[in-house]
Write a protein that holds these residues in place. Structure first.
Motif, PDB file in Angstrom:
ATOM      1  N   ARG A 148       0.831  -1.208   0.000  1.00 53.78           N
ATOM      2  CA  ARG A 148       0.000   0.000   0.000  1.00 53.78           C
ATOM      3  C   ARG A 148       0.869   1.263   0.000  1.00 53.78           C
ATOM      4  O   ARG A 148       0.553   2.236  -0.698  1.00 53.78           O
ATOM      5  CB  ARG A 148      -0.924   0.008   1.214  1.00 53.78           C
ATOM      6  CG  ARG A 148      -1.995  -1.080   1.198  1.00 53.78           C
ATOM      7  CD  ARG A 148      -2.817  -1.027   2.484  1.00 53.78           C
ATOM      8  NE  ARG A 148      -3.533   0.229   2.593  1.00 53.78           N
ATOM      9  CZ  ARG A 148      -3.744   0.869   3.743  1.00 53.78           C
ATOM     10  NH1 ARG A 148      -3.269   0.376   4.889  1.00 53.78           N
ATOM     11  NH2 ARG A 148      -4.422   1.996   3.756  1.00 53.78           N
ATOM     12  N   ARG A 149       1.943   1.243   0.781  1.00 57.01           N
ATOM     13  CA  ARG A 149       2.804   2.429   0.867  1.00 57.01           C
ATOM     14  C   ARG A 149       3.530   2.683  -0.463  1.00 57.01           C
ATOM     15  O   ARG A 149       3.634   3.826  -0.907  1.00 57.01           O
ATOM     16  CB  ARG A 149       3.809   2.257   2.001  1.00 57.01           C
ATOM     17  CG  ARG A 149       4.666   3.492   2.263  1.00 57.01           C
ATOM     18  CD  ARG A 149       5.411   3.386   3.569  1.00 57.01           C
ATOM     19  NE  ARG A 149       6.253   2.215   3.627  1.00 57.01           N
ATOM     20  CZ  ARG A 149       5.999   1.121   4.369  1.00 57.01           C
ATOM     21  NH1 ARG A 149       4.904   1.063   5.114  1.00 57.01           N
ATOM     22  NH2 ARG A 149       6.826   0.098   4.370  1.00 57.01           N
ATOM     23  N   PRO A 161      -0.193   5.709   2.683  1.00 55.62           N
ATOM     24  CA  PRO A 161      -1.543   5.325   2.268  1.00 55.62           C
ATOM     25  C   PRO A 161      -2.571   5.789   3.283  1.00 55.62           C
ATOM     26  O   PRO A 161      -2.232   6.295   4.356  1.00 55.62           O
ATOM     27  CB  PRO A 161      -1.469   3.794   2.213  1.00 55.62           C
ATOM     28  CG  PRO A 161      -0.413   3.446   3.219  1.00 55.62           C
ATOM     29  CD  PRO A 161       0.604   4.557   3.145  1.00 55.62           C
ATOM     30  N   ALA A 162      -3.827   5.618   2.956  1.00 53.87           N
ATOM     31  CA  ALA A 162      -4.895   5.939   3.907  1.00 53.87           C
ATOM     32  C   ALA A 162      -4.703   5.122   5.181  1.00 53.87           C
ATOM     33  O   ALA A 162      -4.041   4.080   5.186  1.00 53.87           O
ATOM     34  CB  ALA A 162      -6.253   5.651   3.283  1.00 53.87           C
ATOM     35  N   GLN A 163      -5.275   5.600   6.268  1.00 54.65           N
ATOM     36  CA  GLN A 163      -5.087   4.916   7.544  1.00 54.65           C
ATOM     37  C   GLN A 163      -5.746   3.541   7.572  1.00 54.65           C
ATOM     38  O   GLN A 163      -5.355   2.690   8.360  1.00 54.65           O
ATOM     39  CB  GLN A 163      -5.608   5.802   8.681  1.00 54.65           C
ATOM     40  CG  GLN A 163      -4.746   7.044   8.889  1.00 54.65           C
ATOM     41  CD  GLN A 163      -5.253   7.938   9.998  1.00 54.65           C
ATOM     42  OE1 GLN A 163      -6.154   8.746   9.815  1.00 54.65           O
ATOM     43  NE2 GLN A 163      -4.673   7.786  11.165  1.00 54.65           N
ATOM     44  N   ALA A 167     -11.414   0.906  -0.873  1.00 53.97           N
ATOM     45  CA  ALA A 167     -11.761   0.266  -2.140  1.00 53.97           C
ATOM     46  C   ALA A 167     -10.928   0.845  -3.280  1.00 53.97           C
ATOM     47  O   ALA A 167     -10.564   0.131  -4.222  1.00 53.97           O
ATOM     48  CB  ALA A 167     -13.254   0.454  -2.416  1.00 53.97           C
ATOM     49  N   ALA A 168     -10.619   2.146  -3.214  1.00 56.61           N
ATOM     50  CA  ALA A 168      -9.805   2.774  -4.254  1.00 56.61           C
ATOM     51  C   ALA A 168      -8.403   2.167  -4.295  1.00 56.61           C
ATOM     52  O   ALA A 168      -7.838   1.973  -5.381  1.00 56.61           O
ATOM     53  CB  ALA A 168      -9.726   4.278  -4.008  1.00 56.61           C
ATOM     54  N   GLU A 169      -7.855   1.856  -3.139  1.00 61.72           N
ATOM     55  CA  GLU A 169      -6.535   1.228  -3.107  1.00 61.72           C
ATOM     56  C   GLU A 169      -6.571  -0.160  -3.731  1.00 61.72           C
ATOM     57  O   GLU A 169      -5.636  -0.555  -4.444  1.00 61.72           O
ATOM     58  CB  GLU A 169      -6.040   1.131  -1.663  1.00 61.72           C
ATOM     59  CG  GLU A 169      -5.581   2.446  -1.066  1.00 61.72           C
ATOM     60  CD  GLU A 169      -5.125   2.262   0.370  1.00 61.72           C
ATOM     61  OE1 GLU A 169      -3.905   2.257   0.610  1.00 61.72           O
ATOM     62  OE2 GLU A 169      -5.995   2.104   1.255  1.00 61.72           O
TER      63      GLU A 169
END
Length: 316
Positions: A148-149, A161-163, A167-169
């Motif tokens: 993710r990062r 990335p987000a916490q 779904a976008a990831e």
């Protein structure tokens, strides 16, 4: 965010594949002869735990329980005992439950596809995808914290990335995955490795990155994260007390009277035993009685301990 074009994406795939072939760490669960069971065990152990701590425990487990049936034939408490100090010991119980299911429902063989892997006790989406990919060469989208990062920096231009996984990831990860099955497995592994040793959370080694020329985050001037990651506290927490109690239970050959958790054995008239060192460590925490009670109650509730002959022990 702009997705790389077809040619640029192919360059990314092959650049990371070449880098991984040259620099990947030599880990036993990456060896060609590592069994699917060994890969499943490694994936569970590596959740929230660094390789350096996992490696000796994984080696011990694979020598002790080389197949799911070997572990399934033992009491679940033995899995907890030999989990050592990896933390989050409920993972040991989940691995034991998965081993039982593999023995009883899959003829002793780790299932080779995502839906059946996902049906194993305690196996979530990430683990099912990782085992399907790394053990069986399936084209699956594997998304862990490191991946993710890398995706956030390389493509989205964000420092972190987000916490929580969005779904976008997942859509981004799907879009970046190579169509070729073999290359997709290598891509998952190489992006994960890049995040673990180069594109790290706190001090990324951008000069060593094989795809730095394509990094949206570098191109944007390395903007800071939109939030400050918070590490989990340890000292003085219920988790620390639970860990100290578990250290006592792991070395105990017989049930430990509840009073021994609350008072030093010598004060109760007990002779020194092999549990003396971890008991002393527990008592040095000077935890409040209600905190110790929460720890004991929680371990019993979570199935990590059970009452037997008036004392506490690992589950049989």
């Amino acid at each position: 965010m702009t997705l790389p074009g077809t040619d640029e994406l192919a360059k990314l795939h092959h650049a990371l594949d070449d880098w991984f072939a040259e620099t990947a760490r030599d880990l036993p669960w990456r060896e060609p002869d590592c069994s699917p069971w060994g890969i499943l065990v490694s994936e569970v152990m590596l959740q929230q735990t660094p390789v350096v701590r996992v490696l000796p425990v994984w080696l011990d487990w694979m020598e002790r329980w080389p197949t799911p049936a070997h572990l399934a034939n033992e009491p679940s408490g033995e899995a907890v005992r030999h989990w050592g100090r990896l933390g989050y010991p409920r993972r040991a119980l989940r691995l034991h439950a998965a081993a039982v299911a593999i023995r009883d429902n899959h003829s002793g063989d780790v299932p080779d596809d995502y839906p059946e892997l996902l049906g194993l006790p305690g196996v979530g989406g990430y683990t099912a995808a990782a085992v399907a990919a790394f053990a069986f060469g399936k084209r699956e989208t594997v998304v862990d914290t490191n991946i993710r990062r890398v995706h956030a920096r390389l493509v989205s231009g964000h420092a972190l990335p987000a916490q929580a996984l969005t779904a976008a990831e997942m859509r981004l990860a799907d879009a970046l995955l190579p169509d070729d099955r073999h290359l997709s497995v290598r891509w998952n592994a190489s992006v994960m490795e890049l995040g673990a040793i180069v594109c790290t959370a706190r001090s990324p080694k951008c000069a060593d990155c094989p795809v730095r020329s394509s990094c949206a985050w570098l191109a944007a001037g390395e903007p800071p994260p939109s939030y400050t990651p918070k590490g989990q506290a340890w000292h003085g927490t219920d988790r620390q007390v639970r860990g100290a109690v578990m250290a006592v239970l792991r070395v105990a050959a017989t049930p430990i009277p509840r009073e021994m958790f609350e008072q030093a054995p010598a004060d109760l008239g007990f002779a020194p035993t092999d549990v003396g060192i971890p008991l002393a460590a527990l008592h040095r925490l000077n935890s409040a009685p209600e905190q110790l009670e929460r720890a004991l109650t929680g371990l019993l509730r979570d199935g990590l301990a059970e009452v037997h002959d008036g004392g506490l022990r690992l589950p049989a």
